[in-house]
Design an enzyme around this catalytic site. Structure first.
Site, PDB file in Angstrom:
ATOM      1  N   THR A 226       8.266   9.299 -11.914  1.00 11.58           N
ATOM      2  CA  THR A 226       7.348  10.486 -12.305  1.00 11.58           C
ATOM      3  C   THR A 226       8.361  11.869 -11.477  1.00 11.58           C
ATOM      4  O   THR A 226       7.818  12.515 -10.692  1.00 11.58           O
ATOM      5  CB  THR A 226       6.201  10.663 -11.435  1.00 11.58           C
TER       6      THR A 226
ATOM      7  N   CYS B 272      10.498  11.130  -2.624  1.00 10.53           N
ATOM      8  CA  CYS B 272       8.816  11.339  -2.395  1.00 10.53           C
ATOM      9  C   CYS B 272       8.272  12.529  -2.039  1.00 10.53           C
ATOM     10  O   CYS B 272       7.608  13.345  -2.644  1.00 10.53           O
ATOM     11  CB  CYS B 272       8.356  10.154  -1.796  1.00 10.53           C
TER      12      CYS B 272
HETATM   13  C1  UDX Z   1       7.636   8.379   2.045  1.00 12.14           C
HETATM   14  C2  UDX Z   1       6.379   7.726   2.671  1.00 12.14           C
HETATM   15  O1  UDX Z   1       6.678   7.599   3.932  1.00 12.14           O
HETATM   16  C3  UDX Z   1       6.110   6.635   1.908  1.00 12.14           C
HETATM   17  O2  UDX Z   1       4.838   6.274   2.373  1.00 12.14           O
HETATM   18  C4  UDX Z   1       5.905   6.735   0.425  1.00 12.14           C
HETATM   19  O3  UDX Z   1       5.534   5.775  -0.271  1.00 12.14           O
HETATM   20  C5  UDX Z   1       7.252   7.489   0.002  1.00 12.14           C
HETATM   21  O4  UDX Z   1       7.509   8.551   0.747  1.00 12.14           O
HETATM   22  P1  UDX Z   1      10.308   7.614   2.252  1.00 12.14           P
HETATM   23  O5  UDX Z   1      10.626   8.669   1.041  1.00 12.14           O
HETATM   24  O6  UDX Z   1      11.176   6.357   1.768  1.00 12.14           O
HETATM   25  O7  UDX Z   1       8.949   7.174   2.213  1.00 12.14           O
HETATM   26  O8  UDX Z   1      10.925   8.208   3.625  1.00 12.14           O
HETATM   27  P2  UDX Z   1      10.338   8.398   5.140  1.00 12.14           P
HETATM   28  O9  UDX Z   1      10.743   7.470   5.989  1.00 12.14           O
HETATM   29  O10 UDX Z   1       8.998   8.764   4.882  1.00 12.14           O
HETATM   30  O11 UDX Z   1      11.210   9.785   5.326  1.00 12.14           O
HETATM   31  C6  UDX Z   1      11.058  11.062   4.421  1.00 12.14           C
HETATM   32  C7  UDX Z   1      11.889  12.157   4.844  1.00 12.14           C
HETATM   33  O12 UDX Z   1      11.364  12.663   6.280  1.00 12.14           O
HETATM   34  C8  UDX Z   1      13.250  11.855   5.362  1.00 12.14           C
HETATM   35  O13 UDX Z   1      13.904  12.796   4.694  1.00 12.14           O
HETATM   36  C9  UDX Z   1      13.214  11.509   6.674  1.00 12.14           C
HETATM   37  O14 UDX Z   1      14.685  11.647   7.314  1.00 12.14           O
HETATM   38  C10 UDX Z   1      12.255  12.578   7.110  1.00 12.14           C
HETATM   39  N1  UDX Z   1      11.575  12.448   8.486  1.00 12.14           N
HETATM   40  C11 UDX Z   1      10.844  11.473   8.581  1.00 12.14           C
HETATM   41  C12 UDX Z   1      12.112  13.234   9.426  1.00 12.14           C
HETATM   42  O15 UDX Z   1      12.697  14.305   9.289  1.00 12.14           O
HETATM   43  N2  UDX Z   1      11.184  13.119  10.813  1.00 12.14           N
HETATM   44  C13 UDX Z   1      10.476  11.985  11.037  1.00 12.14           C
HETATM   45  O16 UDX Z   1       9.924  11.962  12.066  1.00 12.14           O
HETATM   46  C14 UDX Z   1       9.949  11.401   9.916  1.00 12.14           C
END
Ligand code: UDX
Length: 463
Positions: free
Chosen positions: A112, A289
């Site tokens: 999506t 996401c």
């Molecule tokens: C996310 C959600 O966590 C998950 O539940 C959903 O199903 C899909 O989207 P994802 O996109 O795989 O998962 O990554 P995630 O680990 O959540 O990190 C997302 C972004 O936030 C990354 O760019 C990461 O670097 C950033 N991030 C995460 C931070 O900058 N600081 C943090 O403390 C945590």
């Protein structure tokens, strides 16, 4: 969830999974779409003993999967796919219509993506719904797994009905995924919760059966109506995005005041009401996401004539954070970027994935190239994907090759190998010791001791 509880659930789960194929009446499950979400879902449900058929219209992808090749980097996934294919509970097909006809529960796990106006592009989901309508040959449960706008369940019901020929007997359900790329298999097997959204009780028995090992292991299950389940997914992602933007903004303030954001985050997070997770400042959130889902959530609210002000602010702060990083690199290099070689370490949007969608590294590479620098890029697994997005950068076989003769190093992703850099060697290889750490993982005392000009996010003291 505390560690002991997680561990106990894991043990119960391992036992359940090992006996699942023999103990339970398996359900015939179709998964349409074999991207990150569909592939992990299909493989793990097959591991629970269900009879799973995964379908995709990309024949090349299906060919590779049938040859035992996993098209994405996801730790632990190959082992589950190999095991379930061998035990005969998982198979792949490039004929979604046949797969739908053979199944009782059909999960929609196609993309999506974000449209130009920020809304979720529903053309793939709608296409699958119409296909399901045409192939309804008995009672089926159609369950959305992809993140879909609130109200999609209702719309799909109409679409399926309209496309069906003859009698129709089906239910629509929502079962949002909460998987993180890089730990998706673990997240699937040891989830914090499983959410089912249905508008009647009829599909629940089959849905519980499909996830029985998790239920037996004590994972909390939450049953709601469809619109609520769809909202849970968006609200959870938006809240996490807000948490990240909040700490990124505090980090910018720490940069000005001299406070250490790492200790600030720790001091805040130790309050159980806040929690320590998702409080790591960085270059701004990216991935497939958060950027897409937060925008879609904001759009959905606007359709209901309201502004999600906090979520909108989180998005604005995230854009600002990406610009802030560029400004910091510019300042650290005293504005002398032209004709300099800059090593960019880490291209994926975060560690343990090869995904570069909305990766802040792309902004940094584009900026450096615009300023006339040579970019020497390196990532343990995401190079092929970034090559397609930024072909003008130079892609290096190793970190050492990227760093050699560099005028500056920029650490963008928190891969393990960048958390324990041999700074003495790095200094000896560089033209001048300049380092920017966008993840607060490089030891600051050592950088100081070796005479690096360096900066990180929020004046963090990294030990
Ligand atoms: C996310 C959600 O966590 C998950 O539940 C959903 O199903 C899909 O989207 P994802 O996109 O795989 O998962 O990554 P995630 O680990 O959540 O990190 C997302 C972004 O936030 C990354 O760019 C990461 O670097 C950033 N991030 C995460 C931070 O900058 N600081 C943090 O403390 C945590």
């Amino acid at each position: 969830m505390n560690f002991q509880m997680t561990f106990k659930r894991l043990i119960v789960l391992v036992l359940m999974v090992s006996v699942a194929p023999h103990m339970y009446a398996s359900r015939k499950v179709a998964v349409i779409g074999t991207g990150y979400v569909g592939l992990v879902l299909g493989a793990c449900l097959a591991d629970f003993g269900n009879d799973v058929l995964c379908a995709d219209i990309d024949t090349d992808k299906i060919k590779r999967l049938n040859n035992g090749e996993i098209p994405i980097y996801e730790p632990g996934l190959k082992e589950v796919v190999d095991r379930t294919c061998k035990q005969g509970t998982l198979s792949f097909s490039d004929d979604p219509e046949a797969v739908i006809r053979q199944s009782e529960v059909v999960f929609i796990a196609v993309g999506t993506p974000m449209s130009d106006d920020g809304k979720a592009d529903m053309r793939y989901v709608d296409g699958v719904a119409k296909m399901i309508g045409k192939n309804l040959n008995g009672y089926k449960i159609i369950c959305t797994k992809s993140t879909v706008p609130i109200g999609t369940g209702k719309r799909l019901r109409k679409l399926i009905k309209e496309s069906a020929v003859g009698a129709v007997d089906f239910d629509v359900a929502s079962n949002p995924e909460f998987l993180k790329e890089g730990s998706a298999v673990k997240d699937f097997l040891v989830p914090d919760r499983v959410v089912f959204g249905t508008d009647t009780d009829r599909p629940l028995e089959a849905l519980y059966d499909i996830y029985r090992p998790l239920h037996a292991a004590g994972v909390p299950f939450l049953c709601t109506d469809i619109a609520t389940a769809e909202t849970i997914k968006y609200a959870a992602n938006a809240f996490l995005a807000v948490k990240i933007s909040f700490i990124n903004e505090v980090a910018q303030l720490c940069d000005r005041t001299g406070a250490d954001v790492k200790s600030v985050a720790k001091g805040m997070g130790l309050d159980n009401r806040i929690g320590t997770k998702f409080l790591n400042p960085g270059p701004g959130f990216g991935g497939s996401c958060f950027p897409k889902d937060t925008c879609a959530f904001v759009h959905k609210a606007k359709q209901s004539f309201m502004d999600l002000k906090i979520v909108e602010a989180a998005l604005a702060v995230n854009d600002n954070q990406k610009r802030f990083i560029l400004k910091k690199i510019h300042e650290l290099m005293n504005g002398c970027i032209e004709k300099k070689k800059v090593a960019v370490l880490g291209l994926a949007f975060k560690a343990n994935t090869d995904d570069v969608r909305y990766s802040p590294s792309l902004n940094v590479i584009e900026y450096l190239l615009e300023q006339g620098a040579t970019v020497a890029a390196y990532d343990p697994v995401a190079m092929e994907n970034m090559k397609k997005a930024a072909p003008q950068a130079m892609y290096c076989e190793s970190m050492i090759e990227a760093i050699t003769d560099a005028d500056a190093v920029v650490v963008m992703t928190e891969w393990d190998e960048f958390c324990s850099l041999d700074l003495t060697r790095i200094k000896s290889l560089m033209k001048q010791p300049i380092l920017f750490d966008a993840r607060n993982i490089v030891k600051t005392a050592q950088l100081k001791e070796l005479g690096f000009a360096f900066a990180n996010i929020g004046n963090a003291k990294v030990e």
